[in-house]
Design a protein around this motif. Sequence first.
Motif, PDB file in Angstrom:
ATOM      1  N   THR A 104      20.474  24.231  -3.888  1.00 58.21           N
ATOM      2  CA  THR A 104      20.880  24.234  -5.291  1.00 58.21           C
ATOM      3  C   THR A 104      19.985  25.174  -6.099  1.00 58.21           C
ATOM      4  OG1 THR A 104      19.488  22.277  -5.639  1.00 58.21           O
ATOM      5  CG2 THR A 104      21.821  21.906  -5.210  1.00 58.21           C
ATOM      6  N   SER A 115      27.006  22.700 -13.038  1.00 57.22           N
ATOM      7  CA  SER A 115      25.896  22.476 -12.108  1.00 57.22           C
ATOM      8  C   SER A 115      25.872  21.037 -11.608  1.00 57.22           C
ATOM      9  CB  SER A 115      24.558  22.827 -12.770  1.00 57.22           C
ATOM     10  OG  SER A 115      24.220  21.899 -13.786  1.00 57.22           O
ATOM     11  N   GLY A 125      20.491  17.441  -6.730  1.00 59.63           N
ATOM     12  CA  GLY A 125      19.932  18.679  -6.195  1.00 59.63           C
ATOM     13  C   GLY A 125      18.421  18.707  -6.313  1.00 59.63           C
ATOM     14  N   ASN A 159      26.113  20.585  -7.714  1.00 56.98           N
ATOM     15  CA  ASN A 159      24.952  19.998  -7.030  1.00 56.98           C
ATOM     16  C   ASN A 159      25.317  18.737  -6.265  1.00 56.98           C
ATOM     17  OD1 ASN A 159      23.520  22.052  -8.176  1.00 56.98           O
ATOM     18  ND2 ASN A 159      22.038  20.777  -9.219  1.00 56.98           N
TER      19      ASN A 159
END
Length: 646
Positions: free
Chosen positions: A409, A393, A379, A397
């Motif tokens: 993102t 995450s 990201g 991402n």
Amino acid sequence: MILDFVGALFYIGVVYLAGQWTVTWLYKNRDEESADWLSFAVGFAEMTVMSTFLYFTCRMPVWGIRTVWLLLGAVSAFLLVKQKRFSRSGIAVLGCVTGLWLVMLLPGLIGGDQYYVYRGNCTDQQTYVEETVAMSMHPIGWYESRTEAQIGEVSDVLWRGYRWMLKDRPSAGLMIALLRWNSRGEIYWVVYLFRMFVQAMILPSLFFLLQVTVQRRAGKQWLRNVLGIVAAALYCVGFWGQIQYDIDAVSQMSSIAVLVALTAVFFQYMQGMADGETCSRRQYALLVLLASAGLALYLESALVHGALFLLCGLVLFARERKMPGWKQGIQTVCIPVLSLLITVASNYRITVFLKSQIYSSVDDGRQAWADYFNKWWLGRYGLDDGRITGPVSRLTNWILSVSGMYNMTVNYDRYYGAVALILTGLAVLLACLVLFCLVRPVFEKMERSVWMLWIAVLTGIAIVIGMCLCEKYWSAGKLLYYVSPYLYVFFCMPVLQLENFRKVTAKLAIFLTALMLFSNARMVLARAYDMKVNWACSGYRGNYPSDMIPGLKHWAKFTFDTEEIKEADGVVIRDLGMVSDHQFYLQYLKVKLTCADIPFIPENDVNYYGNKVEASEKRSLEGNILTLEAVADENGRYEIRQTADQ
């Protein structure tokens, strides 16, 4: 620059005219206006195969091939006018490509050499430049009749360019060489003109694939066409187009329009086969032509496409519960066989490259390159490491980035605490929407053409995931670029299926399409903003692969113009060792001096791999000899200046 630009306009015109006439002859029947969108891909394929054959097999110089081009363009124009084959859709195709090309030239016009000498992959870019210079200046027989020392005494740029054309896939470099009309023009500007053209040329091929995949429907066809053209254009200038340009993937970008067009025509071919129709000789010749050019331009991607086509065909017949006739089977098998034979006949040396790629593409040593080239998978702003949202995450991402929404993102440096949790939750929902759209054809009835595209996309994703599980991350990243046009088209198809808007699932798919297009538009705006604030033109910061040599563009000005020393009989280049990664800065000068036909002797002569070049020590300079050296300005940024006569 103006002469090179005018030459590029002629170049584009010849590709279009040749392609328009060839499509009219090989494909366009039943007054199908959609076939006009194949003109550029077919013309470029035709020119690629012909030029490669003339240069490497017939040993013709580039100026001779260019003459053949002009004659072919003139004949095509005459026949099109005589037969009244020009149409509104054909003119629209020419306008779309030329208009997009002009818009895409703006960053280079603003940033100059500083922008386009190289982007995120200086070694590959230098390879293509040297290859182009070597082919544009001499026919291959000139190099074969001389030793390394004799060629190196003229310029080591020519020797390395010659070596690259023997052991690489040189067709893309040859196509750039044909654009170099002005023998003393700025080579990096010429390369930029070409790269923007092949990037703009993707638009009609993607739009044609959209039309083939989503069948014509009643209603506002003009609206569908506008939305489809906008979506195709945003691939070229949005995330996928920008990142492939910024990693200096010249051959890869050159092949996309041709391979996407091949995919669309192959889908039509397979559907006709499933209906028991016989493929006409002309359509068959079109398939072979596109496949041959794809192999010549970018062998690796063409081979991957062949595997995808094979699987799509097998799954299609399994779905239809049919078996192709033995004649149809032989006919299909002969497409790759004939294409490979044509490619080898055009340039048999490509078999050496094929062998080396088979052994090295998944080599463990190359996979370390993923640390640089695939970092964007994390990201734009990176992960939320060390906090509760960290593992989430990472996966989120990855899904968003590889689907083309790299800049959607969460910025965890800016947002934290409850806000970060909320934004992470929204990102997770968006990632789930991506996954939902990928599996949507499982529980919804889809047209046969959409289903074939879906199989190609799923197969590509499955191979990427498999490579990652085997820790072949760099190879997986390359494959992802190959299938990116189909992944993008699959997500953008709902813009041409507006009549299904009442269904909840269709609304979700259209919502994702809107976000996809918005994300790509944001990338365009981000590039425009970056041009304002980043004088060094090194590309995006963060996880984007745009600074392969940290600091070089920030501390060296790529502004040298050979017109300033055109009266010189020779040049001495002072040691550039004070400049960060000086070998690339020196190579930049050597390429420009070679193109300007000015002999040079560097005090510390190394190539861009840091190896010493001994050939320059054997050169002698006489007459008006100038001295060039790197001089720092008040900000500590080095630029090349003429200092004193020898």
